[in-house]
Scaffold this motif. Structure first.
Motif, PDB file in Angstrom:
ATOM      1  N   ASP A 177     -10.118   3.608  -4.350  1.00 39.14           N
ATOM      2  CA  ASP A 177      -8.895   3.462  -4.941  1.00 39.14           C
ATOM      3  C   ASP A 177      -7.977   2.319  -4.257  1.00 39.14           C
ATOM      4  O   ASP A 177      -7.356   1.391  -4.708  1.00 39.14           O
ATOM      5  CB  ASP A 177      -7.838   4.641  -4.703  1.00 39.14           C
ATOM      6  N   TYR A 178      -8.153   2.250  -2.811  1.00 38.76           N
ATOM      7  CA  TYR A 178      -7.574   1.385  -1.879  1.00 38.76           C
ATOM      8  C   TYR A 178      -8.071  -0.035  -2.435  1.00 38.76           C
ATOM      9  O   TYR A 178      -7.525  -1.033  -2.392  1.00 38.76           O
ATOM     10  CB  TYR A 178      -7.693   1.695  -0.439  1.00 38.76           C
ATOM     11  N   ALA A 179      -9.534   0.015  -2.453  1.00 39.80           N
ATOM     12  CA  ALA A 179     -10.133  -1.414  -2.946  1.00 39.80           C
ATOM     13  C   ALA A 179      -9.754  -1.779  -4.294  1.00 39.80           C
ATOM     14  O   ALA A 179      -9.460  -2.949  -4.359  1.00 39.80           O
ATOM     15  CB  ALA A 179     -11.408  -1.065  -2.752  1.00 39.80           C
TER      16      ALA A 179
ATOM     17  N   ALA B 129      -3.063   5.230   4.057  1.00 43.45           N
ATOM     18  CA  ALA B 129      -2.329   5.103   2.736  1.00 43.45           C
ATOM     19  C   ALA B 129      -2.632   6.319   1.927  1.00 43.45           C
ATOM     20  O   ALA B 129      -1.957   6.463   0.843  1.00 43.45           O
ATOM     21  CB  ALA B 129      -2.845   3.900   1.869  1.00 43.45           C
ATOM     22  N   GLN B 130      -3.483   7.415   2.613  1.00 44.68           N
ATOM     23  CA  GLN B 130      -3.537   8.556   1.955  1.00 44.68           C
ATOM     24  C   GLN B 130      -4.122   8.460   0.427  1.00 44.68           C
ATOM     25  O   GLN B 130      -3.590   9.308  -0.585  1.00 44.68           O
ATOM     26  CB  GLN B 130      -2.275   9.331   1.892  1.00 44.68           C
TER      27      GLN B 130
ATOM     28  N   GLU C 125       0.917  -1.275  -0.082  1.00 46.81           N
ATOM     29  CA  GLU C 125       0.060   0.206  -0.099  1.00 46.81           C
ATOM     30  C   GLU C 125       0.739   1.219   0.023  1.00 46.81           C
ATOM     31  O   GLU C 125       1.893   1.267   0.537  1.00 46.81           O
ATOM     32  CB  GLU C 125      -0.847   0.073   0.998  1.00 46.81           C
ATOM     33  N   PRO C 126       0.483   2.415  -0.504  1.00 43.19           N
ATOM     34  CA  PRO C 126       1.111   3.702  -0.523  1.00 43.19           C
ATOM     35  C   PRO C 126       0.890   4.294   0.854  1.00 43.19           C
ATOM     36  O   PRO C 126       0.323   3.595   1.966  1.00 43.19           O
ATOM     37  CB  PRO C 126       0.343   4.566  -1.356  1.00 43.19           C
ATOM     38  N   GLY C 127       1.794   5.279   0.974  1.00 40.33           N
ATOM     39  CA  GLY C 127       1.859   6.263   2.295  1.00 40.33           C
ATOM     40  C   GLY C 127       2.638   5.601   3.529  1.00 40.33           C
ATOM     41  O   GLY C 127       3.694   5.224   3.122  1.00 40.33           O
TER      42      GLY C 127
END
Length: 414
Positions: free
Chosen positions: A214-216, A208-209, A103-105
């Motif tokens: 978008d995360y899904a 994750a900001q 994940e980002p962030g």
């Protein structure tokens, strides 16, 4: 470094507490009940002197980097402040649980590189012996170069196998404590169209900001990597074995999961989620880690087995700070007050046992020749204990001792 004599404290030794004076020189314990002989004296009558804590898993440093969702603090400032928190809470050896995720962030590989590089620069300025637990999300193939870099370094890390991807995608009808073995086929995945799935992604997305949508979308793509995960796990485990670093598996819910990671060399079960895993780990001689906040609060925030019960049953070897550094001392206070075990036995959970599990034979006990990693406590009877001074290899990492004599507190009921 001049000699110091910590004089007249009640000292936690192996299996007992005795009133004694501990002498330290050149970063080592050189005597117990030694003479002053020119040493600087630290008056400690009525205080408790104990081995400083060895924390095998702490991720509270993340709150220093991101104190609020979307608010990011420079990594060097966050780590310097974390170092002060560690020693103020009696922690002399800390393994930062550095999550390396897809994940980002905050938990991204990019942030991981920032932390690794910052520690390389800051380490001479840090008081605590600060190391890394490479808390590797097994679906995150991008982390392999960072893992290889840290394994090749001088500061011996640990490696923890995490699989939060399958946990997040677990079907809602199955409690997380009953999650199947990560690699079972078919795996009971929730429907990506279920409204509950998107709601569940919201908390992860804030860290994750990104948006929950978008995360899904991202975790759907990551799930497509599942067939490649076992080969990556085996390759990383082989690198860790070659580097002779301790390995842990995280949140095991099945004895099959524990057996799989044990076969790869991970002899520490970190935060098991079901009794069957505790029993399987104990039967195989694995070390078992639970969270000190669990013990301090009187139960797990996830509904997993309670630390106090597991300690009383001989099914817990180590307590880690997890997400709250003061919990290691707080756990000692709660468990001692509840008479789960005598205090010298309890203290092994936060000093000797974690040191041994991490291959650090030079600390975790008060004995001549070992590192002077010590914490002096003010612990009035019926009140919460607090660190007055912490030594890390003999260096004064933290001090709240008053300059002028004050009435000594009553000795704690231990």
């Amino acid at each position: 470094m001049s000699a110091e004599l910590i004089e007249g404290a009640r000292v936690i030794l192996e299996g007992r507490i005795e009133t004694a004076s501990v002498r330290i020189e050149a970063g080592r314990i050189t005597g117990i009940d030694g003479a002053r002989d020119g040493a600087a004296v630290v008056p400690a009558r009525g205080r408790l002197l104990a081995p400083a804590f060895v924390d095998v898993h702490g991720d509270a440093f993340e709150r220093q980097i991101m104190p609020r969702p979307g608010v990011v603090i420079p990594v060097d400032a966050a780590l310097l402040d974390t170092d002060r928190q560690l020693t103020a809470n009696g922690i002399a050896t800390a393994f930062h649980a550095l999550t390396l995720s897809w994940e980002p962030g905050l938990r991204s590989v990019e942030t991981g590189w920032q932390i690794v590089r910052a520690l390389d620069v800051l380490r001479p300025r840090l008081t605590a012996d600060t190391r890394l637990q490479l808390r590797w999300e097994t679906f995150c193939h991008e982390a392999e170069p960072l893992i290889a870099h840290v394994l090749a370094g001088q500061d011996r890390p640990s490696l923890a196998f995490n699989d939060h991807t399958t946990s997040m995608l677990l079907h809602y009808d199955i409690p997380v404590q009953d999650r199947p073995f990560d690699q079972v086929t078919p795996y009971p995945v929730t429907s990506f169209d279920d409204p509950r799935f998107l709601r569940k992604m919201q908390d992860q997305a804030r860290r994750a900001q990104v948006t929950a949508g978008d995360y899904a979308d991202l975790i759907r793509k990551i799930w497509d990597r599942r067939a490649d995960v076992p080969a990556h796990v085996e390759r990383i485990a082989a690198q860790a074995r070659m580097s002779d670093v301790p390995m842990l598996s995280h949140d095991d819910s099945q004895s099959e999961t524990r057996a799989y990671y044990r076969a790869l060399g991970a002899r520490v079960a970190e935060f098991p989620m079901h009794e069957r895993v505790f029993l399987a780990a104990r039967d195989a001689g694995d070390r078992i880690v639970l969270g000190a906040p669990n013990a301090m609060r009187g139960g797990s925030h996830l509904g997993s087995p309670g630390a106090a019960e597991m300690i009383a049953r001989g099914l817990c070897d180590i307590l880690a700070s997890d997400y709250f550094y003061p919990a290691m001392l707080g756990a000692m206070a709660r468990l001692s007050a509840d008479r789960v075990a005598p205090l010298p036995e309890l203290w092994n959970l936060v000093a000797r046992n974690p040191a041994e599990a991490m291959g650090l034979a030079d600390r975790g006990r008060i004995a001549v020749g070992l590192r002077a990693d010590l914490v002096l406590l003010d612990w009035p009877e019926g009140h919460a204990p607090v660190a007055l001074r912490t030594w890390v290899a003999g260096r004064g990492g933290y001090a709240a001792l008053r300059r002028h004599p004050v009435p000594q507190p009553a000795e704690p009921a231990l």
